[in-house]
Structures are given as structure tokens and as C-alpha cells.
Scaffold this motif. Sequence first.
Motif, PDB file in Angstrom:
ATOM      1  N   GLY A  55       5.222   4.599 -18.510  1.00  0.00           N
ATOM      2  CA  GLY A  55       4.778   4.863 -16.906  1.00  0.00           C
ATOM      3  C   GLY A  55       5.986   5.237 -15.911  1.00  0.00           C
ATOM      4  O   GLY A  55       6.736   5.502 -16.402  1.00  0.00           O
ATOM      5  N   GLY A  56       5.466   5.647 -14.863  1.00  0.00           N
ATOM      6  CA  GLY A  56       6.689   6.494 -14.057  1.00  0.00           C
ATOM      7  C   GLY A  56       7.759   5.588 -13.024  1.00  0.00           C
ATOM      8  O   GLY A  56       7.758   4.200 -13.373  1.00  0.00           O
ATOM      9  N   ILE A  57       8.270   5.968 -12.165  1.00  0.00           N
ATOM     10  CA  ILE A  57       9.288   5.201 -11.878  1.00  0.00           C
ATOM     11  C   ILE A  57       8.494   4.450 -10.737  1.00  0.00           C
ATOM     12  O   ILE A  57       9.166   2.988  -9.881  1.00  0.00           O
ATOM     13  N   GLY A  58       6.766   4.325 -10.115  1.00  0.00           N
ATOM     14  CA  GLY A  58       6.811   3.683  -9.472  1.00  0.00           C
ATOM     15  C   GLY A  58       6.523   2.266  -9.919  1.00  0.00           C
ATOM     16  O   GLY A  58       7.054   1.326  -8.001  1.00  0.00           O
ATOM     17  N   GLN A  59       6.712   1.783 -10.120  1.00  0.00           N
ATOM     18  CA  GLN A  59       6.503  -0.043 -10.556  1.00  0.00           C
ATOM     19  C   GLN A  59       7.781  -0.285 -10.292  1.00  0.00           C
ATOM     20  O   GLN A  59       7.966  -1.226  -9.574  1.00  0.00           O
ATOM     21  N   GLY A  95       0.724  -1.302   0.100  1.00  0.00           N
ATOM     22  CA  GLY A  95       0.448  -0.291   0.332  1.00  0.00           C
ATOM     23  C   GLY A  95       0.585   1.211   0.024  1.00  0.00           C
ATOM     24  O   GLY A  95       0.897   2.225  -0.218  1.00  0.00           O
ATOM     25  N   ALA A  96       1.779   0.925   1.128  1.00  0.00           N
ATOM     26  CA  ALA A  96       3.117   2.626   0.768  1.00  0.00           C
ATOM     27  C   ALA A  96       3.430   2.571  -0.401  1.00  0.00           C
ATOM     28  O   ALA A  96       3.752   3.906  -1.068  1.00  0.00           O
ATOM     29  N   VAL A  97       3.990   1.650  -1.218  1.00  0.00           N
ATOM     30  CA  VAL A  97       4.863   1.536  -2.407  1.00  0.00           C
ATOM     31  C   VAL A  97       4.496   1.448  -3.062  1.00  0.00           C
ATOM     32  O   VAL A  97       4.858   1.600  -5.090  1.00  0.00           O
ATOM     33  N   GLY A  98       3.409   0.264  -3.550  1.00  0.00           N
ATOM     34  CA  GLY A  98       2.422  -0.061  -4.735  1.00  0.00           C
ATOM     35  C   GLY A  98       3.023  -1.164  -4.825  1.00  0.00           C
ATOM     36  O   GLY A  98       4.171  -2.296  -4.479  1.00  0.00           O
ATOM     37  N   GLU A  99       1.888  -1.736  -5.850  1.00  0.00           N
ATOM     38  CA  GLU A  99       2.241  -3.617  -5.661  1.00  0.00           C
ATOM     39  C   GLU A  99       3.523  -4.056  -6.231  1.00  0.00           C
ATOM     40  O   GLU A  99       3.324  -3.643  -8.068  1.00  0.00           O
ATOM     41  N   ALA A 100       3.830  -4.781  -6.355  1.00  0.00           N
ATOM     42  CA  ALA A 100       4.639  -5.717  -6.369  1.00  0.00           C
ATOM     43  C   ALA A 100       4.325  -6.411  -7.963  1.00  0.00           C
ATOM     44  O   ALA A 100       3.288  -6.577  -8.088  1.00  0.00           O
ATOM     45  N   ILE A 101       4.862  -6.630  -9.249  1.00  0.00           N
ATOM     46  CA  ILE A 101       4.091  -7.664 -10.064  1.00  0.00           C
ATOM     47  C   ILE A 101       4.387  -8.643 -10.201  1.00  0.00           C
ATOM     48  O   ILE A 101       5.806  -8.866  -9.833  1.00  0.00           O
ATOM     49  N   ASP A 102       4.372 -10.089  -9.689  1.00  0.00           N
ATOM     50  CA  ASP A 102       4.425 -11.064  -9.276  1.00  0.00           C
ATOM     51  C   ASP A 102       3.807 -12.530 -10.011  1.00  0.00           C
ATOM     52  O   ASP A 102       3.236 -12.991  -8.749  1.00  0.00           O
ATOM     53  N   TYR A 103       3.450 -12.976 -11.326  1.00  0.00           N
ATOM     54  CA  TYR A 103       2.493 -13.856 -11.752  1.00  0.00           C
ATOM     55  C   TYR A 103       2.784 -14.931 -11.093  1.00  0.00           C
ATOM     56  O   TYR A 103       1.713 -15.223 -10.648  1.00  0.00           O
ATOM     57  N   ALA A 104       3.699 -15.351 -11.174  1.00  0.00           N
ATOM     58  CA  ALA A 104       4.008 -16.938 -10.793  1.00  0.00           C
ATOM     59  C   ALA A 104       4.604 -16.854 -10.123  1.00  0.00           C
ATOM     60  O   ALA A 104       5.153 -18.576  -9.923  1.00  0.00           O
TER      61      ALA A 104
END
Length: 431
Positions: A342-346, A154-163
Motif C-alpha cells: 500500500g501507499g502512505i495513505g493509510q 473523506g479528505a485523508v481516508g478512513e482510519a482503521i479502528d476495529y475495536a
Amino acid sequence: MEELSAIDVWLMVTAAMVLLMTPGLALFYGGMTRAKSALNMMMMSFISIAGVGVVWVLWGYSMSGATGVAQLFGNPFEYFGLSGAVGTADLISIGFGATFAIITTALVSGAIADRAKFSAWCVFVPVWVTLVYCPLAFMVWGGGLLSEDGLVGGAVGEAIDYAGGTVVHINAGVAALVLALIIGQRKGFGKDPSQRPHNVPFVMLGAALLWFGWFGFNGGAAEDPVEAGLIWVNTMVTPAAAVIGWLVVERIRDGRPTSLGAASGVVAGLVAITPACADVSPLGAILLGLVAGVLSAIAVGWKFKLGYDDSLDVVGVHLVAGLVGTLALGFLALDGGLFYGGGIGQLIAQIVAAVIAIAYSAILTLIIGLIIHATIGFRISESEEATGADLTQHAETAYEFSTLGGGGGGGSSTAGAPDNGPVPSRDGVNT
């Protein structure tokens, strides 16, 4: 009675594909070891199926998916013995999740080939999957710390980790490094030319089975045909590009490409696409595979420079390619990546998730490994290592050498050198 849907059938099939990956891993790892330790190496994968399978039913699933405790793990008693799930279709997805826990644990064993007590590994398996894998799976996929509503996510954004870039590969790679440091080097590490793969065809067969199973590993959770198609193509092309990248490095560095390099490139590419399979374009997947193949091929030599004996290159392949795939999403993600506006957030979210996975796995594995090593001991004796783990740990051998004058063989993660001249190999020995 509820009818079995196409999605249910697909998930059951892909779960079986992922379960097949662990016997495939047994062949992949077994072929890389010395002939006199091949069965021991394969048994470490099979006991992972046994130990993790039982733990998952008793409390493992609950710890990875039940009501959270401090956003770190699920309540182990909520679905203990899968109570509450019997009579529901949830058992299909629960079984699917078990196969991920199994192969993640089995991956760690490659770093301690030829020198670990089987009894110690049997203790390590249920403890590690309970204290390391299940909590990390909850943090990422179960609504915990790193999820969208979690304290960090919630603070830095959710990381993508599909599998499973963080949960599976970074986690296993870090744990492998920690155990390799605790147990120490094999006798003759970097000097003994016999420490090379004894059966490269086994390695290639294992890689083929892994690649097949990986279509289920990545594609099992696909939500629609569009996503499924993207996952399938990316799971095909990323390892293909990684093979090219790995073999180019070998050609430049060593003078010749090897079959072991090709098999290792396949796995490096599969590792890299795991977190990104549904979130990058096929062109991005090719770039990801090339980078993963090159960097992993370079990374397998680090153990000789830094002095840690990661026997079968779990660190060089799974940790490095897992980091490549996880961090690359900050640039290549179709939704939010820097290359797509996109920005640097992801990228920040991906970095934070990777750092937390590394720290958590390292600290907990260190504690578990040191306790086992200080009590029952994690390493076989030098004489047992010289005799071979198959005989000393299991009282059996993979091959009958009596008519050939005794057993021999190679092991480690290096290709056997040809007879027509010295070739630098991945075991650090010029032959």
C-alpha cells in the motif's frame, strides 16, 4: 416473533464478556494500590458501570449512534431512553456498545489512585462519557467526522479502528494524563516505598479476566468465521508476544523479570491489538505485541522523569500501546499497509485520527477536570491520603489488620521488591 440467531447469541455472550472486564479491571487496579485504598480503587470501576450504564440508556447511545449533529455527535434526543429501539433486535448491539463505554471510563481512574475524592469521580463519570466518549465514538464508528463519509475521513481516508484504539485506549490514556496533572502527585511520589502493589495475585487475576473478556471485546463484531478466527488468534498471540517484550526490558534494565511486568505486558498487548485485530496477520500481530511490550515497559518510567503521577500507568500502557496499535496499521494492515504494497495513505489516515483523538480528549477532559476541581474539589486532603481512601471515602477497609498492629500496604504500579537486595522498581524507589 423474530427468532434469535447465532449472531445474536454470540453478541450477547461477548457483551457479557466485555462487561466482566470492568470487575476484572477493578481487581487489576485494586491489587496495584496500597491496601488502605484498594476498595476505593475498585469502587471507581464499579461506579463506572453504574453511572455509564444509566447514561448510555438515557442519552449515551443516541449521542454515539443517532443522526449526526455537525458530524461531532448524535442527536441525544433521537433515542432518548432507547425509545424507538424497544421491540427490536437493536437492543443487543446497543448493550454491547454500553460495555465499551463503561470500561473506557473506568480505565481513566487508574491515573488518580490513592488521592481522588469519590464524590468528584462520581460527577466526572457521567459528564466525561457524555462529552468525550460518546462524541468520539460517533466520530469514528457512528458516521461522523472520521468516518469514510466524514469531513476528515473523506479528505485523508478512513482510519482503521476495529475495536477502539482511538475511541477507547488513546482516549482513556490522554484523559488519565490530564487528570493526573490536574490533581497532582501523591505525597511521597517516587520516594515512598510503600507506594507499591499490595496484592500482586489480584493484579494477575485481573489481567487474566481482562484477557478472557478481550476475546469478546475484539471478536464481538466479527462478521464471518474467517474474520472471527483471525481476531481470536491475534488476540491470543499479541499479548503473548508483549509479555516477552516487557520481560526482556525488565531483565535488561532491572536484572529480574516480575509478575507485575508479565500482567502489564498482557494488557499492553491487548491494547495494541484492539484497533488492528481484524486487519493484521498473526505474524504482524507478533511483531506488534513485541513492540508494544517493549515500548510500554520503557514508557512506565516516563512519569518519574517528567513529574506526572500516573499512579497505575494508564499513560504508559493504554496511551502508548494504543498509539502503537493505531499507527502500526499504516504499516501492517493487510489491505493498504506499507509492508503489503500500500501507499502512505493509510498511515496518514491513522496519524490524523490519533491526533484528533488526542486533541479532543485532552481539551474536553481538561475543561471537565478543572471545573470539578475548582468547585467540589477532585483531591482528598493530605491527612485523608495518609489515613487511606477506603476509610475516609467509604468508612470501610479491605482487610482487618487489628491483630497485626495496624494497616499498611503498598500501592502504585510497582512490583514489591524481594528481601535479598535492592531492586529498582516501577515506583522509582530502590528497595
